[in-house]
Design an enzyme around this catalytic site. Structure first.
Site, PDB file in Angstrom:
ATOM      1  N   ASP A  10      -2.442  -3.742  -3.209  1.00  0.00           N
ATOM      2  CA  ASP A  10      -2.417  -4.072  -1.871  1.00  0.00           C
ATOM      3  C   ASP A  10      -0.849  -3.996  -1.356  1.00  0.00           C
ATOM      4  OD1 ASP A  10      -3.649  -3.021   0.692  1.00  0.00           O
ATOM      5  OD2 ASP A  10      -3.858  -5.227   1.270  1.00  0.00           O
ATOM      6  N   LEU A  11      -0.895  -2.955  -0.322  1.00  0.00           N
ATOM      7  CA  LEU A  11       0.386  -3.102   0.334  1.00  0.00           C
ATOM      8  C   LEU A  11       0.651  -4.909   1.856  1.00  0.00           C
ATOM      9  CD1 LEU A  11       3.727  -2.248   0.876  1.00  0.00           C
ATOM     10  CD2 LEU A  11       2.172  -0.071   2.328  1.00  0.00           C
ATOM     11  N   ASP A  12      -0.242  -3.944   2.917  1.00  0.00           N
ATOM     12  CA  ASP A  12       0.043  -4.339   3.696  1.00  0.00           C
ATOM     13  C   ASP A  12      -0.911  -6.444   3.490  1.00  0.00           C
ATOM     14  OD1 ASP A  12       1.024  -2.494   5.700  1.00  0.00           O
ATOM     15  OD2 ASP A  12      -0.857  -1.701   5.909  1.00  0.00           O
ATOM     16  N   THR A  18       2.993  -6.753   7.031  1.00  0.00           N
ATOM     17  CA  THR A  18       2.837  -5.701   8.072  1.00  0.00           C
ATOM     18  C   THR A  18       1.825  -6.277   9.686  1.00  0.00           C
ATOM     19  OG1 THR A  18       2.403  -4.659   6.494  1.00  0.00           O
ATOM     20  CG2 THR A  18       4.328  -3.812   7.639  1.00  0.00           C
ATOM     21  N   LYS A  46      -7.769  -6.015   8.683  1.00  0.00           N
ATOM     22  CA  LYS A  46      -7.107  -6.136   8.033  1.00  0.00           C
ATOM     23  C   LYS A  46      -8.156  -5.330   6.999  1.00  0.00           C
ATOM     24  CE  LYS A  46      -4.731 -10.374   8.146  1.00  0.00           C
ATOM     25  NZ  LYS A  46      -4.559 -11.896   7.426  1.00  0.00           N
ATOM     26  N   GLY A  47      -7.033  -4.573   6.071  1.00  0.00           N
ATOM     27  CA  GLY A  47      -7.791  -3.768   5.153  1.00  0.00           C
ATOM     28  C   GLY A  47      -8.363  -2.594   5.357  1.00  0.00           C
ATOM     29  N   VAL A  48      -8.971  -2.136   6.731  1.00  0.00           N
ATOM     30  CA  VAL A  48      -9.645  -1.195   7.713  1.00  0.00           C
ATOM     31  C   VAL A  48      -9.329   0.019   7.510  1.00  0.00           C
ATOM     32  CG1 VAL A  48     -11.013  -0.970  10.040  1.00  0.00           C
ATOM     33  CG2 VAL A  48     -10.824  -2.979   8.579  1.00  0.00           C
ATOM     34  N   ARG A  50      -7.286   3.396   9.856  1.00  0.00           N
ATOM     35  CA  ARG A  50      -6.944   3.505  11.467  1.00  0.00           C
ATOM     36  C   ARG A  50      -8.063   3.728  12.792  1.00  0.00           C
ATOM     37  NH1 ARG A  50      -2.077   7.295  12.200  1.00  0.00           N
ATOM     38  NH2 ARG A  50      -1.775   6.284  10.135  1.00  0.00           N
ATOM     39  N   SER A 115      -3.135   1.957  -1.049  1.00  0.00           N
ATOM     40  CA  SER A 115      -3.266   0.782   0.145  1.00  0.00           C
ATOM     41  C   SER A 115      -4.166   2.115   0.964  1.00  0.00           C
ATOM     42  CB  SER A 115      -2.055   1.239   0.394  1.00  0.00           C
ATOM     43  OG  SER A 115      -2.081   1.018   2.432  1.00  0.00           O
ATOM     44  N   ALA A 116      -4.609   1.898   2.101  1.00  0.00           N
ATOM     45  CA  ALA A 116      -5.568   2.454   3.034  1.00  0.00           C
ATOM     46  C   ALA A 116      -4.592   3.153   4.263  1.00  0.00           C
ATOM     47  CB  ALA A 116      -6.141   1.250   3.923  1.00  0.00           C
ATOM     48  N   LYS A 118      -1.596   5.284   6.163  1.00  0.00           N
ATOM     49  CA  LYS A 118      -1.078   6.010   6.324  1.00  0.00           C
ATOM     50  C   LYS A 118       0.505   6.152   6.375  1.00  0.00           C
ATOM     51  CE  LYS A 118      -4.806   9.155   7.571  1.00  0.00           C
ATOM     52  NZ  LYS A 118      -5.412   9.984   8.066  1.00  0.00           N
ATOM     53  N   ASN A 119       1.164   5.428   6.027  1.00  0.00           N
ATOM     54  CA  ASN A 119       2.814   4.777   6.792  1.00  0.00           C
ATOM     55  C   ASN A 119       2.443   4.216   5.594  1.00  0.00           C
ATOM     56  OD1 ASN A 119       2.983   5.525   9.524  1.00  0.00           O
ATOM     57  ND2 ASN A 119       1.535   3.944   9.738  1.00  0.00           N
ATOM     58  N   LYS A 146     -11.282   1.044   1.893  1.00  0.00           N
ATOM     59  CA  LYS A 146     -12.376   0.501   1.044  1.00  0.00           C
ATOM     60  C   LYS A 146     -13.172  -0.782   1.788  1.00  0.00           C
ATOM     61  CE  LYS A 146      -7.337  -0.776  -0.231  1.00  0.00           C
ATOM     62  NZ  LYS A 146      -6.400  -1.301  -0.300  1.00  0.00           N
ATOM     63  N   GLU A 170      -4.844  -8.347  -3.714  1.00  0.00           N
ATOM     64  CA  GLU A 170      -5.450  -7.843  -2.369  1.00  0.00           C
ATOM     65  C   GLU A 170      -5.159  -8.889  -1.078  1.00  0.00           C
ATOM     66  OE1 GLU A 170      -6.296  -6.053  -0.400  1.00  0.00           O
ATOM     67  OE2 GLU A 170      -6.391  -4.448  -0.920  1.00  0.00           O
ATOM     68  N   ASP A 171      -5.468  -9.052  -0.054  1.00  0.00           N
ATOM     69  CA  ASP A 171      -5.586  -9.725   0.981  1.00  0.00           C
ATOM     70  C   ASP A 171      -7.026  -9.424   1.560  1.00  0.00           C
ATOM     71  OD1 ASP A 171      -4.286  -7.362   2.339  1.00  0.00           O
ATOM     72  OD2 ASP A 171      -3.671  -8.972   3.922  1.00  0.00           O
TER      73      ASP A 171
HETATM   74  C1  BG6 Z   1      -4.124  -1.007   5.781  1.00  0.00           C
HETATM   75  C2  BG6 Z   1      -4.679  -2.193   6.736  1.00  0.00           C
HETATM   76  O1  BG6 Z   1      -3.207  -1.405   5.186  1.00  0.00           O
HETATM   77  O2  BG6 Z   1      -3.766   0.191   6.674  1.00  0.00           O
HETATM   78  C3  BG6 Z   1      -5.315  -1.954   8.197  1.00  0.00           C
HETATM   79  O3  BG6 Z   1      -4.607  -3.850   6.478  1.00  0.00           O
HETATM   80  C4  BG6 Z   1      -4.829  -0.472   8.918  1.00  0.00           C
HETATM   81  O4  BG6 Z   1      -4.580  -3.135   8.859  1.00  0.00           O
HETATM   82  C5  BG6 Z   1      -4.916   0.238   7.285  1.00  0.00           C
HETATM   83  O5  BG6 Z   1      -5.889  -0.448  10.136  1.00  0.00           O
HETATM   84  C6  BG6 Z   1      -3.957   1.547   7.708  1.00  0.00           C
HETATM   85  O6  BG6 Z   1      -2.891   2.358   8.547  1.00  0.00           O
HETATM   86  P1  BG6 Z   1      -1.959   2.851   9.016  1.00  0.00           P
HETATM   87  O7  BG6 Z   1      -0.507   2.702   8.531  1.00  0.00           O
HETATM   88  O8  BG6 Z   1      -2.976   3.950   8.314  1.00  0.00           O
HETATM   89  O9  BG6 Z   1      -2.395   2.597  10.120  1.00  0.00           O
HETATM   90 MG    MG Z   2      -3.857  -5.805   2.776  1.00  0.00          MG
END
Ligand code: BG6
Ligand code: MG
Length: 218
Positions: A10-12, A18, A46-48, A50, A115-116, A118-119, A146, A170-171
């Site tokens: 996982d990334l964040d 982040t 977290k993990g949810v 956007r 990762s969930a 988009k960034n 997820k 994963e966190d």
């Molecule tokens: C997950 C984060 O990795 O990505 C979430 O844990 C975040 O907090 C989700 O909402 C979506 O991220 P983004 O960058 O597409 O808004």
């Molecule tokens: Mg995470």
């Protein structure tokens, strides 16, 4: 011989912290909408995805918005978030992550990002890790968030590795659930109570070597 052929990260919250930038942006949006979005509230994001995160924020503030308004709010939040991540550099890679990934490369274990966000690609570029992953699956490639296992199964499928030969780091609770549903080994990074469904939990990568991990799994 190791028991897994691919490590999916996982990334964040695993590779970079982040969550603090997501929080600053969500908090600012809450303020604009007239309420205080706290750090405790932020734990729920977290993990949810956007859009689901925005729904939770609006629920906390007791605010209702149309689908169109939600789209605009999510875009606004993301612009603030992107401003933060554009300032990131390799100093923001969490301690021990890079040496652990290098150990995997040396051991010929494939590496993936699941990762969930988009960034995700922007962040990997900023911290100089893009080339450390054999495959990158992010929020632009999956339709089910997820705890659905789609993100991890897609990563395994792209490299044609059976799910039971994959290990997930994963966190987030939702991420551990996704990894378990995918039939993969799951390693929680963070609080053991929160991540009790993981096969193993470590506080971070600082103390973790590949050998130690393999011994813990044996
Ligand atoms: C997950 C984060 O990795 O990505 C979430 O844990 C975040 O907090 C989700 O909402 C979506 O991220 P983004 O960058 O597409 O808004
Ligand atoms: Mg995470």
């Amino acid at each position: 011989m190791t028991m897994f052929e691919m490590a999916i990260f996982d990334l964040d919250g695993v590779i970079v912290d982040t969550a603090k930038y997501h929080y600053l942006a969500w908090h600012r949006l809450g303020k604009e909408l007239g309420f205080n979005f706290t750090k405790e509230d932020n734990e729920r994001l977290k993990g949810v995805s956007r859009m689901r995160s925005l729904d939770i924020l609006l629920e906390v503030g007791g605010i209702e918005k149309t689908a169109e308004e939600k789209e605009a709010l999510a875009t606004k939040k993301n612009q603030w978030y992107v401003d933060y991540i554009m300032e990131m550099d390799e100093s923001e890679i969490l301690p021990g992550v890079l040496s652990f990934i290098n150990e995997l490369h040396q051991a010929k274990i494939r590496t993936a990002l699941g990762s969930a966000s988009k960034n995700a690609r922007t962040i990997l570029e900023r911290v100089g890790l893009t080339n450390h992953f054999d495959v990158i699956v992010d929020g632009n490639l999956v339709s089910k968030a997820k705890p659905d296992p789609e993100v991890f199964l897609l990563a395994a499928q792209k490299l044609q590795i059976p799910p039971d030969k994959c290990i997930v780091f994963e966190d987030a609770q939702a991420g551990i659930e996704a990894g378990n549903k995918a039939g993969m080994l799951t390693i929680g990074i963070g609080d053991p109570q929160l991540l009790k469904d993981a096969n193993l939990v470590f506080s971070g990568f600082e103390e973790l070597t590949l050998l130690h991990l393999i011994m813990c799994l044996a």
